[in-house]
Design an enzyme around this catalytic site. Sequence first.
Site, PDB file in Angstrom:
ATOM      1  N   GLU A 105       0.856  -1.189  -0.014  1.00 26.31           N
ATOM      2  CA  GLU A 105       0.032   0.102   0.027  1.00 26.31           C
ATOM      3  C   GLU A 105       0.916   1.459   0.193  1.00 26.31           C
ATOM      4  OE1 GLU A 105      -0.895  -2.452   1.915  1.00 26.31           O
ATOM      5  OE2 GLU A 105      -2.592  -3.085   1.455  1.00 26.31           O
TER       6      GLU A 105
ATOM      7  N   PHE B  60     -12.353  -7.712  13.693  1.00 26.57           N
ATOM      8  CA  PHE B  60     -11.043  -8.095  12.923  1.00 26.57           C
ATOM      9  C   PHE B  60     -11.008  -6.959  11.817  1.00 26.57           C
ATOM     10  CE2 PHE B  60      -9.510 -10.379   8.811  1.00 26.57           C
ATOM     11  CZ  PHE B  60      -8.263 -10.744   9.512  1.00 26.57           C
ATOM     12  N   GLN B  61      -9.576  -6.601  11.893  1.00 30.19           N
ATOM     13  CA  GLN B  61      -9.054  -5.624  10.967  1.00 30.19           C
ATOM     14  C   GLN B  61      -9.650  -4.169  11.061  1.00 30.19           C
ATOM     15  OE1 GLN B  61      -8.427  -7.651   6.996  1.00 30.19           O
ATOM     16  NE2 GLN B  61      -6.520  -7.978   7.534  1.00 30.19           N
TER      17      GLN B  61
ATOM     18  N   LYS C 207     -18.287  -1.931   5.345  1.00 26.61           N
ATOM     19  CA  LYS C 207     -18.472  -2.824   4.153  1.00 26.61           C
ATOM     20  C   LYS C 207     -19.921  -3.191   3.847  1.00 26.61           C
ATOM     21  CE  LYS C 207     -17.124  -7.768   3.332  1.00 26.61           C
ATOM     22  NZ  LYS C 207     -16.336  -8.861   3.736  1.00 26.61           N
TER      23      LYS C 207
ATOM     24  N   MET D 253      23.130  10.934   3.125  1.00 29.78           N
ATOM     25  CA  MET D 253      22.902  11.920   3.673  1.00 29.78           C
ATOM     26  C   MET D 253      23.239  11.937   5.521  1.00 29.78           C
ATOM     27  SD  MET D 253      22.064  14.962   3.311  1.00 29.78           S
ATOM     28  CE  MET D 253      21.171  15.637   1.811  1.00 29.78           C
TER      29      MET D 253
HETATM   30  C1  LIG Z   1      17.007  16.224   2.401  1.00 29.04           C
HETATM   31  C2  LIG Z   1      16.028  17.342   1.983  1.00 29.04           C
HETATM   32  C3  LIG Z   1      16.902  18.514   2.089  1.00 29.04           C
HETATM   33  C4  LIG Z   1      16.071  19.648   1.174  1.00 29.04           C
HETATM   34  N1  LIG Z   1      16.648  20.925   1.099  1.00 29.04           N
HETATM   35  C5  LIG Z   1      15.722  22.040   0.604  1.00 29.04           C
HETATM   36  C6  LIG Z   1      16.635  23.089   0.252  1.00 29.04           C
HETATM   37  O1  LIG Z   1      17.788  23.189   0.202  1.00 29.04           O
HETATM   38  N2  LIG Z   1      15.799  24.222  -0.267  1.00 29.04           N
HETATM   39  C7  LIG Z   1      14.413  23.950  -0.430  1.00 29.04           C
HETATM   40  O2  LIG Z   1      13.707  24.887  -0.859  1.00 29.04           O
HETATM   41  N3  LIG Z   1      13.894  23.213   0.135  1.00 29.04           N
HETATM   42  C8  LIG Z   1      14.553  21.760   0.495  1.00 29.04           C
HETATM   43  N4  LIG Z   1      13.898  20.789   1.098  1.00 29.04           N
HETATM   44  C9  LIG Z   1      12.347  20.863   0.769  1.00 29.04           C
HETATM   45  C10 LIG Z   1      11.836  21.561   1.986  1.00 29.04           C
HETATM   46  O3  LIG Z   1      11.668  20.645   3.123  1.00 29.04           O
HETATM   47  C11 LIG Z   1      10.391  21.923   1.377  1.00 29.04           C
HETATM   48  O4  LIG Z   1       9.555  20.691   1.258  1.00 29.04           O
HETATM   49  C12 LIG Z   1      10.282  22.877   0.161  1.00 29.04           C
HETATM   50  O5  LIG Z   1      11.045  23.923   0.733  1.00 29.04           O
HETATM   51  C13 LIG Z   1       8.836  23.488   0.054  1.00 29.04           C
HETATM   52  O6  LIG Z   1       8.653  24.074  -1.272  1.00 29.04           O
HETATM   53  P1  LIG Z   1       7.395  24.923  -1.368  1.00 29.04           P
HETATM   54  O7  LIG Z   1       7.192  25.708  -0.207  1.00 29.04           O
HETATM   55  O8  LIG Z   1       7.844  25.440  -2.771  1.00 29.04           O
HETATM   56  O9  LIG Z   1       6.329  24.022  -1.506  1.00 29.04           O
HETATM   57  P2  LIG Z   1       4.987  23.393  -0.844  1.00 29.04           P
HETATM   58  O10 LIG Z   1       5.697  22.984   0.466  1.00 29.04           O
HETATM   59  O11 LIG Z   1       4.565  22.325  -1.423  1.00 29.04           O
HETATM   60  O12 LIG Z   1       4.164  24.430  -0.676  1.00 29.04           O
HETATM   61  C14 LIG Z   1       3.628  25.180  -1.700  1.00 29.04           C
HETATM   62  C15 LIG Z   1       2.767  26.746  -1.142  1.00 29.04           C
HETATM   63  O13 LIG Z   1       1.954  26.626  -2.277  1.00 29.04           O
HETATM   64  C16 LIG Z   1       0.733  27.188  -1.860  1.00 29.04           C
HETATM   65  N5  LIG Z   1       0.079  26.903  -2.856  1.00 29.04           N
HETATM   66  C17 LIG Z   1      -0.753  25.943  -3.180  1.00 29.04           C
HETATM   67  N6  LIG Z   1      -1.495  26.175  -4.442  1.00 29.04           N
HETATM   68  C18 LIG Z   1      -1.280  27.236  -4.808  1.00 29.04           C
HETATM   69  C19 LIG Z   1      -1.858  28.156  -5.911  1.00 29.04           C
HETATM   70  N7  LIG Z   1      -2.777  27.633  -6.595  1.00 29.04           N
HETATM   71  N8  LIG Z   1      -1.689  29.467  -5.891  1.00 29.04           N
HETATM   72  C20 LIG Z   1      -0.856  29.961  -4.764  1.00 29.04           C
HETATM   73  N9  LIG Z   1      -0.167  29.145  -3.963  1.00 29.04           N
HETATM   74  C21 LIG Z   1      -0.735  28.121  -3.848  1.00 29.04           C
HETATM   75  C22 LIG Z   1       0.329  26.298  -0.749  1.00 29.04           C
HETATM   76  O14 LIG Z   1      -0.540  26.909   0.140  1.00 29.04           O
HETATM   77  C23 LIG Z   1       1.858  26.280  -0.124  1.00 29.04           C
HETATM   78  O15 LIG Z   1       2.074  27.319   0.801  1.00 29.04           O
HETATM   79  C24 LIG Z   1      14.506  19.724   1.505  1.00 29.04           C
HETATM   80  C25 LIG Z   1      14.035  18.419   1.630  1.00 29.04           C
HETATM   81  C26 LIG Z   1      14.799  17.296   1.814  1.00 29.04           C
HETATM   82  C27 LIG Z   1      14.035  16.003   2.305  1.00 29.04           C
HETATM   83  C1  LIG Z   2      11.548   6.737   5.842  1.00 32.46           C
HETATM   84  C2  LIG Z   2      12.785   7.645   6.267  1.00 32.46           C
HETATM   85  N1  LIG Z   2      13.545   6.927   7.091  1.00 32.46           N
HETATM   86  C3  LIG Z   2      14.888   7.553   7.537  1.00 32.46           C
HETATM   87  C4  LIG Z   2      14.988   8.627   6.936  1.00 32.46           C
HETATM   88  C5  LIG Z   2      16.140   9.589   7.294  1.00 32.46           C
HETATM   89  N2  LIG Z   2      17.235   9.683   6.012  1.00 32.46           N
HETATM   90  C6  LIG Z   2      17.278  10.650   5.372  1.00 32.46           C
HETATM   91  S1  LIG Z   2      18.455  10.404   4.226  1.00 32.46           S
HETATM   92  C7  LIG Z   2      18.689   8.862   4.587  1.00 32.46           C
HETATM   93  C8  LIG Z   2      19.745   8.469   3.696  1.00 32.46           C
HETATM   94  C9  LIG Z   2      19.443   7.840   2.684  1.00 32.46           C
HETATM   95  O1  LIG Z   2      20.137   6.947   2.086  1.00 32.46           O
HETATM   96  P1  LIG Z   2      20.294   6.387   0.473  1.00 32.46           P
HETATM   97  O2  LIG Z   2      18.853   6.048   0.069  1.00 32.46           O
HETATM   98  O3  LIG Z   2      21.073   5.612   0.098  1.00 32.46           O
HETATM   99  O4  LIG Z   2      20.360   7.781  -0.332  1.00 32.46           O
HETATM  100  P2  LIG Z   2      21.727   8.634  -0.310  1.00 32.46           P
HETATM  101  O5  LIG Z   2      21.680   9.608   0.746  1.00 32.46           O
HETATM  102  O6  LIG Z   2      22.912   7.782   0.036  1.00 32.46           O
HETATM  103  O7  LIG Z   2      21.980   9.260  -1.646  1.00 32.46           O
HETATM  104  C10 LIG Z   2      17.797   8.608   5.582  1.00 32.46           C
HETATM  105  C11 LIG Z   2      18.206   7.339   6.545  1.00 32.46           C
HETATM  106  C12 LIG Z   2      14.283   9.311   6.021  1.00 32.46           C
HETATM  107  N3  LIG Z   2      14.146  10.460   5.220  1.00 32.46           N
HETATM  108  N4  LIG Z   2      12.935   8.618   5.553  1.00 32.46           N
END
Ligand SMILES: Cc1cc2nc3c(=O)[nH]c(=O)nc-3n(C[C@H](O)[C@H](O)[C@H](O)COP(=O)(O)OP(=O)(O)OC[C@H]3O[C@@H](n4cnc5c(N)ncnc54)[C@H](O)[C@@H]3O)c2cc1C
Ligand SMILES: Cc1ncc(C[n+]2csc(CCOP(=O)(O)OP(=O)(O)O)c2C)c(N)n1
Lengths: 575, 173
Positions: free
Chosen positions: A64, A126-127, A176, A486
């Site tokens: 899922e 169940f479930q 159901k 990471m």
């Molecule tokens: C390992 C990792 C590293 C990251 N590093 C970075 C980084 O360096 N830089 C970075 O930017 N992010 C980074 N992120 C992602 C970060 O956590 C956020 O998800 C991201 O910054 C959110 O982008 P956003 O605000 O554009 O999008 P969203 O979180 O999707 O927000 C969208 C916004 O748009 C609004 N919206 C929706 N529809 C409309 C519409 N029709 N008109 C106007 N507004 C609307 C919503 O209300 C919301 O406020 C990282 C994530 C991970 C997992």
């Molecule tokens: C479900 C889940 N568990 C743990 C983490 C924490 N986490 C973020 S990045 C990362 C390592 C990912 O390793 P890999 O998939 O090999 O990618 P790489 O960073 O090496 O490119 C972990 C464990 C997460 N983001 N999501």
Amino acid sequence: MKAEAKLEFQTSTAPKTGADLLIDLLIKEGVDTLFGYPGGAVLPIYDAIYRAQKSIKHVLFRHEQGMIHAAEGYARITGKPGVVIATSGPGATNLVTGITDAMMDSLPLVIFTGQVARTVIGTDAFQEADVMAITTPITKHNYQVQSVTDLPRIVKEAFHIASTGRPGPVLVDVPKDISSEILTVIPGNAAMDLPGYQPTIKPNPLQIRKLAEALPKAKKPVILSGAGVLHAKASAELTAFAEKHKIPVVTTLLGLGTFPADSPLSLGMGGMHGTYAANMALYESDLLINFGARFDDRLTGNLKHFAPFAKVAHIDIDPAEIGKNVPTQIPIVADAKVALTQLIEEAANSPSHEDWLETLNQNKKDFPLWYQHDPNGMSPQWLIEAVHKVTNGNAIVATDVGQHQMWAAQFYNFNHPHRWITSGGLGTMGFGFPAAIGAQMAEPDSTVVAIVGDAGFQMTLQELSVIYERNLPVKIIIVNNGALGMVRQWQELQYDNRISESLLHTQPDFVKLAESYGIRGAKIDNQEDLVASLPELMAYDGPVLIDARVLQKEKVFPMVAPGKGLHEMIGVKPE
Amino acid sequence: MKRIITLTVQDRSGVLNRVTGLLQRRQFNISSISVGPTESEGISKMTLVVEVEDEQRLEQVTKQLNKQIDVLKVSDITDKAIVARELALIKVSSGSQLRSEINGLIDPFRAIIVDVCKESITVQVTGKPEKIDALIELLKPFGIKEIARTGLTAFLRGHQPQVNDLAAYSLTK
Ligand SMILES: Cc1cc2nc3c(=O)[nH]c(=O)nc-3n(C[C@H](O)[C@H](O)[C@H](O)COP(=O)(O)OP(=O)(O)OC[C@H]3O[C@@H](n4cnc5c(N)ncnc54)[C@H](O)[C@@H]3O)c2cc1C
Ligand SMILES: Cc1ncc(C[n+]2csc(CCOP(=O)(O)OP(=O)(O)O)c2C)c(N)n1
């Protein structure tokens, strides 16, 4: 021919159940694909799916979680709700990660979960799981169907809520006894009853004027473009506005592609792993115009140092995002497209800011994204660039979470919207590969690349069965560094190189693994082989898994360390 | 600061859970909550008393509540002309000899005795929470066995004095 006619006859006279009604309603909503997994509480629904198989496609996933991420990928690419069906109890709880992911990244999903019969709800049957309580904080809205006559209204409302305003997941829990109820009367069309739900689409003209007036006064304007621009399908308007006034553009991670990366006005991604030029622009700006980004902490860094000199204008469809993290002088609650269209009309005068553009260009030149080339091994960033080259930058790229995700964001250079799928807000490992499947289902003829880590891929790789079975030509590239890269990087930098449980000492033979699913696999561990084989592998008419061995110790740079401001980046240049 | 927020909601299953869950998740402390039907069928009214640090957090909580599909209206009525009442039942230990003393004590509060037995009496009082607090303080020396309070319920008075800019929440103005 005869047999077919008979079959038709049988279906049309078979008694209609609540489940038949549900499937009819989905078809009426224009649903073409169901992402599902059967079980006891949804057996009546699966019986109805069996009867309706000519009119609606059902794809059976293997978990899922995989299927809901696929539905997210589908939703991200089409802008239409991904429709998910799971059974009660464990089926429903397996969806929780995906629902939360969709909630964080505002992806439209309509999820149907089976539930035990109304007569036994609350008896630990169940479930049975309390799906309503479990999903209340992670859905935009949820329903439990109490009467079959409510179904038409609920389905209509669910699709409406999921896909309008700020999109998000809506769950419908179907007991159901309701799905198996034999209908004596087929409930007709129903009107929606949502007096409490009226998203604001049109901006307040006074605020638009305020922004238009602020524009010519700005010396250091910058646009921040986020995923809201994608939801609004407003990339063209955004680009027109930026170009008309020569305003440089920073995108968020999720906003990549909303503005062409190749444009001279593009500063690239901002935030923790953004470019130096983007982050310095945000820091020094005197007018920051945010279109559809929610000022997430990965983007802003330490809020105390975020855009300290800027007047902030924030255009967002969700009023709750405005002023949540960053004080905002020009709040505009609106759909980004409508706001941009009015702004383009209203804003006659441009800023004069040649110096600013000059400074930013110099920053771009002096501090480009960089990495070390290693002739004996493959650097992961080089790998991403190679993928860009071979796909002409036109592929749909889905990533998992980790270093490879950041490298894909930094080096794939997105010039078009709706080509980029990644888990931003929740950062869900296991997201990338199934999301790519959903994207490929939405666009069977496009090149879809899943760029995944060796760890994250192993969280949902069971869906290899689906791409084999349906011959979905997804190209999987495992950026294999033998590590939870990471995590390893953070341990190296923030925890004095105490590498705790972040190396993968054992791995499956990924090529054999692919082959055991009937999928072509290739292992590549050097640049030369990659250059030689990648074009053919990417052109292959079917799914391919590439186990690309990259340098383990490579790190994602530049970087804003936790707690620091955007102007305090480290690793902006090679040592 | 304590704020009184009233919500008009659609009376659908799960709406209470949504509201309280949201407040908990966003780290707002609920001092009290009361819910009941209104003059319109299918519409309920909730009165929340919440503890908020500052204006910005207050704005955030109102907006988050407003976003809920089944929430029709959110108003922060703290600074308006309002009628606000709570009801409390207070069971006090009291032998018969103390009864008249208690009677005299509760009289100015317009509280009444609604249940009497050998060892205790139950006092019912309505009013603003501060008034109830005050009465409880006075009754403490007699020995309080049990307290049940309804939480505050409130709405605007029929006539509002004209004060500029009372609207607590609106970005688009
Ligand atoms: C390992 C990792 C590293 C990251 N590093 C970075 C980084 O360096 N830089 C970075 O930017 N992010 C980074 N992120 C992602 C970060 O956590 C956020 O998800 C991201 O910054 C959110 O982008 P956003 O605000 O554009 O999008 P969203 O979180 O999707 O927000 C969208 C916004 O748009 C609004 N919206 C929706 N529809 C409309 C519409 N029709 N008109 C106007 N507004 C609307 C919503 O209300 C919301 O406020 C990282 C994530 C991970 C997992
Ligand atoms: C479900 C889940 N568990 C743990 C983490 C924490 N986490 C973020 S990045 C990362 C390592 C990912 O390793 P890999 O998939 O090999 O990618 P790489 O960073 O090496 O490119 C972990 C464990 C997460 N983001 N999501």
